[in-house]
Scaffold this active site. Sequence first.
Site, short mmCIF file in Angstrom:
data_model
loop_
_atom_site.label_atom_id
_atom_site.label_comp_id
_atom_site.label_asym_id
_atom_site.label_seq_id
_atom_site.Cartn_x
_atom_site.Cartn_y
_atom_site.Cartn_z
N LEU A 39 0.81 -1.21 0.00
CA LEU A 39 0.00 0.00 0.00
C LEU A 39 0.85 1.27 0.00
O LEU A 39 0.46 2.30 -0.53
CB LEU A 39 -0.92 0.02 1.23
CG LEU A 39 -1.96 -1.11 1.32
CD1 LEU A 39 -2.70 -1.04 2.65
CD2 LEU A 39 -2.94 -1.04 0.16
N ARG A 95 5.09 2.96 1.38
CA ARG A 95 6.36 2.74 2.08
C ARG A 95 6.87 4.06 2.64
O ARG A 95 6.61 5.13 2.11
CB ARG A 95 7.40 2.13 1.13
CG ARG A 95 7.88 3.04 0.02
CD ARG A 95 8.94 2.35 -0.83
NE ARG A 95 8.37 1.33 -1.69
CZ ARG A 95 8.92 0.14 -1.90
NH1 ARG A 95 10.04 -0.17 -1.29
NH2 ARG A 95 8.35 -0.74 -2.70
N GLY A 96 7.60 3.94 3.76
CA GLY A 96 8.23 5.09 4.37
C GLY A 96 9.72 4.84 4.48
O GLY A 96 10.26 3.94 3.83
N THR A 97 10.39 5.61 5.33
CA THR A 97 11.83 5.48 5.46
C THR A 97 12.23 4.15 6.06
O THR A 97 13.19 3.52 5.63
CB THR A 97 12.38 6.62 6.34
OG1 THR A 97 11.91 7.87 5.81
CG2 THR A 97 13.91 6.63 6.33
N ALA A 119 9.69 1.63 7.07
CA ALA A 119 8.59 0.67 7.12
C ALA A 119 7.85 0.62 5.79
O ALA A 119 7.90 1.56 5.00
CB ALA A 119 7.61 1.05 8.24
N LYS A 120 7.19 -0.52 5.57
CA LYS A 120 6.30 -0.69 4.44
C LYS A 120 4.94 -1.10 4.97
O LYS A 120 4.84 -1.79 5.98
CB LYS A 120 6.83 -1.77 3.49
CG LYS A 120 8.16 -1.42 2.83
CD LYS A 120 8.64 -2.55 1.93
CE LYS A 120 9.98 -2.21 1.28
NZ LYS A 120 10.48 -3.32 0.44
N VAL A 121 3.89 -0.68 4.27
CA VAL A 121 2.52 -1.02 4.68
C VAL A 121 1.88 -1.88 3.60
O VAL A 121 1.90 -1.53 2.42
CB VAL A 121 1.68 0.25 4.92
CG1 VAL A 121 0.27 -0.13 5.38
CG2 VAL A 121 2.34 1.14 5.97
N LYS A 176 1.82 -2.80 8.98
CA LYS A 176 3.00 -1.96 8.84
C LYS A 176 4.21 -2.77 9.29
O LYS A 176 4.27 -3.22 10.44
CB LYS A 176 2.84 -0.70 9.70
CG LYS A 176 3.88 0.38 9.45
CD LYS A 176 3.49 1.66 10.22
CE LYS A 176 4.41 2.82 9.91
NZ LYS A 176 3.97 4.06 10.59
N ASP A 188 1.81 16.04 12.60
CA ASP A 188 2.06 15.89 11.16
C ASP A 188 0.74 15.68 10.42
O ASP A 188 0.63 14.80 9.56
CB ASP A 188 3.02 14.72 10.90
CG ASP A 188 3.60 14.74 9.48
OD1 ASP A 188 3.60 15.82 8.86
OD2 ASP A 188 4.05 13.68 9.00
#
EC number: 2.7.11.1
Length: 476
Positions: free
Chosen positions: A23, A25-27, A29-31, A46, A140
């Site tokens: 769905l 991705r971040g720095t 983690a991936k969802v 996550k 945020d």
Amino acid sequence: MAMETTSQDSQVIMGRYKLGRLLGRGTFAKVYKAYKLATGEAVAIKVFDKEAVQRSGTVEQVKREVDVMRRVHHRHVIRLHEVMATRSRIYFVMEYASGGELFTRLSRSPRFPEPVARRYFQQLITAVEFCHSRGVYHRDLKPENLLLDARGDLKVTDFGLSALDGGLRGDGLLHTTCGTPAYVAPEVLLKRGYDGAKADIWSCGVILFVLLAGYLPFNETNLVILYRNITESNYRCPPWFSVEARKLLARLLDPNPKTRITISKIMDRPWFQQATCPLGDMSLVASAPSVLLARKEASQQHDDEEDDGFAREKKKRSNVIMSSPVIDVRPSSMNAFDIISRSRGLDLSKMFDAEERRSEARFSTRETTTAIVSKLEEIAEAGRFSFKLKEKGRVELEGSQDGRKGALAIEAEIFKVAPEVHVVEVRKTGGDSPDFRDFYKQELKPSLGDMVWAWQGGDSPPLVPAAGRRPITKRS
């Protein structure tokens, strides 16, 4: 990933969840979308890489996110079902919001009609009010962190930068700069300490503007103008905003946190209290999108037609010098400028050449003009440069040795962009670019040290949102 594999080659986590499509991705983690094997229920998982989290020093941030999500059970907040872990991975099993990001829905329309925008805003405010009552400040808030469920109801997510009451210092304020630049409150920019609840309210105001207008209220290519507009709350409402919506925005985007509207007062306003109807009864697209083609000119015309008393009230608030204080984000684990540096919507490419062609640099600082000039004079003396103080915050440095293209000549110009915030532009006016790069790396940057709040350009974070009043672009 630490997953078991079934005979059908499906990826299964700890024998309980079948992993589906990615769905986001971040720095760290991936969802993924996933399914609970026992019931077939859709969930979002996550997945954190433990080694990456430990290496980046964000272990406490991950723990805090778990703590926050366990505190906050509300119909408009993504629910955390459970947390699992293996030797190499951490898994957050969360509620799945099948409607996706509010940002995505907004990007498909030029803007939302006011009843639709109000419906989302009502749901956002009730969620934020509940979080604050539990001692949680999001820090945020932006459309990318607002999801929609199957019914089209809003769900707040991504508490990775949130703060708890326990994070307050003795003065009762938060001091970590974080968030996404275009949505961050002025007091966070000024980095003196801020009330997390008031900072969240400012972000809600920016979100409401975006929902109604289809573009950001503060989105300038020039850093000086951007800072000034945010700290003075200098924005223009387009003509299709109702009078009540404009008045509410003026209170939400009050640059003085002490006089900014509170959540209880938001909920008391007649505009907020208007009953909502199901989304099925409302068009999700504004009836006259063509007005967006001339929104800047229309906004200017509408400003001239504003009620005089309301305009005077807004101007008075804009001139307030705030008594409280990122971008941000300055890393608690990640802060304002660090987050800014990861934002693809920000671009200084026109000002900063590639590293090998560097001929300019820019940094922000909270030091006084006198202190900045004094430090530049020290640097000139140490590097055997002549030093001249010019008018209007400019200084000139000239080298004593000729290079391939003559002696290196440098000009530094100081801009005041907000109370207690200066930006200094340093540019080569003569000599060779490699000599300037050496000066920048070996003398300027090391000598300035802690005086610099953040560098912009090259190996440092860019600061300026691209494009003025355009439909919003996604910000990480």
